[in-house]
Motif scaffolding. Structure first.
Motif, mmCIF file in Angstrom:
data_model
loop_
_atom_site.group_PDB
_atom_site.id
_atom_site.type_symbol
_atom_site.label_atom_id
_atom_site.label_comp_id
_atom_site.label_asym_id
_atom_site.label_seq_id
_atom_site.Cartn_x
_atom_site.Cartn_y
_atom_site.Cartn_z
ATOM 1 N N LEU A 53 43.491 46.335 35.215
ATOM 2 C CA LEU A 53 42.123 46.511 35.711
ATOM 3 C C LEU A 53 41.324 47.416 34.786
ATOM 4 C CD1 LEU A 53 40.010 45.997 37.892
ATOM 5 C CD2 LEU A 53 40.957 47.909 39.177
ATOM 6 N N ARG A 54 41.954 48.461 34.262
ATOM 7 C CA ARG A 54 41.250 49.352 33.325
ATOM 8 C C ARG A 54 40.852 48.593 32.063
ATOM 9 N NH1 ARG A 54 44.810 54.560 32.686
ATOM 10 N NH2 ARG A 54 46.353 52.952 32.638
ATOM 11 N N ARG A 55 41.744 47.743 31.566
ATOM 12 C CA ARG A 55 41.413 46.945 30.361
ATOM 13 C C ARG A 55 40.274 45.981 30.658
ATOM 14 N NH1 ARG A 55 47.040 47.026 29.785
ATOM 15 N NH2 ARG A 55 47.232 44.972 30.743
ATOM 16 N N TRP A 62 29.652 44.666 32.528
ATOM 17 C CA TRP A 62 28.960 44.567 33.808
ATOM 18 C C TRP A 62 29.772 45.141 34.966
ATOM 19 C CZ3 TRP A 62 31.845 42.040 37.334
ATOM 20 C CH2 TRP A 62 32.830 41.169 36.848
ATOM 21 N N PHE A 63 31.082 45.414 34.758
ATOM 22 C CA PHE A 63 31.971 45.773 35.857
ATOM 23 C C PHE A 63 31.520 47.045 36.586
ATOM 24 C CE2 PHE A 63 35.709 47.900 37.622
ATOM 25 C CZ PHE A 63 36.187 46.907 38.453
ATOM 26 N N TRP A 64 31.382 48.154 35.860
ATOM 27 C CA TRP A 64 31.032 49.412 36.522
ATOM 28 C C TRP A 64 29.614 49.408 37.093
ATOM 29 C CZ3 TRP A 64 34.860 51.695 38.398
ATOM 30 C CH2 TRP A 64 36.069 51.786 37.721
#
Length: 195
Positions: A53-55, A62-64
């Protein structure tokens, strides 16, 4: 135009909040146990976010921002829910008569003003504040400040006896409940409460 909410709507909200609260408490307890090493040494040293998930979050820009927008929407929904909740249990009015012809509403202020004036006229009462609680099953909450040296049981008896009887007759509800909070003045204008 006002919207009425039945008892089942309030009950549903309470059940939902209870379930959500229990889930959050359970998640917190599991996190504390894992951090303390109770669930095994590996759990206490493991990263909060999975490496995959961190990668993914690092690769996708756009994730954060999407997570932030989602959290903001949850916060706005919570604020909207809080804004439409009744404030402090204060009732603006309640039904005197409900029959096939309709509902006759009485403003709560009409009753609370009359009861406060009635209690303030009782010997020994220095101040009185009254409010109505619970629209479906109205109850009076009377806060009386008595003068120094006053007959406190007498003030309480007069507030619960004749004053309540007159209020019940005025609204046509012999089942009108009452809670009296008697307070004595202290130095610097503070009030000590006796229930």
């Amino acid at each position: 135009m006002s919207t009425r909410r039945g008892p089942s709507a309030g009950r549903g909200e309470r059940v939902l909040l209870l379930v959500l609260g229990l889930l959050l408490v359970a998640a917190g307890v599991v996190a504390l146990l894992a951090g303390a090493g109770v669930l095994g040494g590996d759990a206490s040293r493991r990263a909060v976010l999975d490496p995959a998930l961190r990668r993914f979050a690092a690769r996708e820009g756009w994730f954060w921002p999407a997570v932030g927008v989602g959290c903001g929407l949850v916060a706005l929904l919570a604020l909207g829910w809080l804004a439409r909740r009744p404030r402090g249990g204060r009732v603006r009015g309640f039904a005197l008569v409900a029959d096939e012809l309709g509902v006759v509403q009485m403003p709560a202020d009409a009753l609370t003003d009359a009861v406060s004036a009635d209690v303030a006229a009782v010997g020994g009462a220095a101040d009185c504040r009254t409010r109505v609680r619970d629209r479906r099953d109205p109850a009076l909450a009377i806060a009386v400040t008595v003068r120094r040296g006053a007959d406190v049981p007498g003030v309480a008896a007069a507030s619960v006896g004749p004053v309540l009887d007159r209020a019940r007759v005025a609204v046509g509800r012999s089942d009108l409940r009452c809670e009296v909070d008697i307070g004595a003045p202290r130095r610097r204008g503070r009030v000590s409460r006796v229930r």
